[in-house]
Design a protein around this motif. Structure first.
Motif, PDB file in Angstrom:
ATOM      1  N   ASP A  60       4.190   7.801   2.739  1.00 44.78           N
ATOM      2  CA  ASP A  60       4.625   6.448   2.432  1.00 44.78           C
ATOM      3  C   ASP A  60       3.706   5.777   1.428  1.00 44.78           C
ATOM      4  OD1 ASP A  60       6.761   6.273   4.489  1.00 44.78           O
ATOM      5  OD2 ASP A  60       5.059   6.548   5.842  1.00 44.78           O
ATOM      6  N   MET A  62       1.982   2.560   0.041  1.00 43.65           N
ATOM      7  CA  MET A  62       1.525   1.372   0.749  1.00 43.65           C
ATOM      8  C   MET A  62       1.227   0.241  -0.244  1.00 43.65           C
ATOM      9  SD  MET A  62       1.669   2.753   3.722  1.00 43.65           S
ATOM     10  CE  MET A  62       0.885   1.664   4.892  1.00 43.65           C
ATOM     11  N   ASP A  75       3.380  -0.826   4.691  1.00 37.20           N
ATOM     12  CA  ASP A  75       4.395   0.088   4.178  1.00 37.20           C
ATOM     13  C   ASP A  75       5.216  -0.633   3.112  1.00 37.20           C
ATOM     14  OD1 ASP A  75       6.573   1.772   3.744  1.00 37.20           O
ATOM     15  OD2 ASP A  75       6.751   2.322   5.844  1.00 37.20           O
TER      16      ASP A  75
END
Length: 113
Positions: A60, A62, A75
């Motif tokens: 992911d 960030m 996130d």
């Protein structure tokens, strides 16, 4: 999307390996978890990679915001629960929500200098 295509999207390209900085590695030792977490930084962007205990994997991007407490990592896709990570100056990875930081993951490897 096929499983193979998902794997391609999750895995770093060889050229990316040369330009990313490993910030640290941790394990989430809460009951029934055991997830392995790595935070990378590449071109001023943080990425959180998780290998789950069941073999699944996520990567992911960030959003980072620096504060006196450390670097707040959220996130990029959002979190409906308002949860985020706090990376402290001592390289601790804390799990937080809008009220408090409720868990600190166990470091598994010292980050490269």
């Amino acid at each position: 999307m096929s499983v193979v295509e998902k794997r391609r999207r999750l895995c770093w390209q060889d050229t990316d390996l040369e330009t990313r900085e490993v910030i640290g590695r941790w394990v989430d030792e809460r009951p029934l978890l055991g997830d392995n977490i790595t935070i990378y930084k590449q071109a001023d962007t943080y990425y959180l990679e998780t290998w789950y205990n069941d073999g699944c994997h996520s990567l992911d991007e960030m959003i980072s915001n620096e504060s006196a407490a450390g670097v707040k990592l959220e996130d990029k896709g959002g979190n409906i629960f308002g949860e985020y990570f706090m990376l402290t100056a001592s390289n601790d990875l804390m799990f937080c929500n809008s009220s408090l930081c409720y868990y600190t993951a166990t470091k598994t490897e010292v980050a490269a200098a």
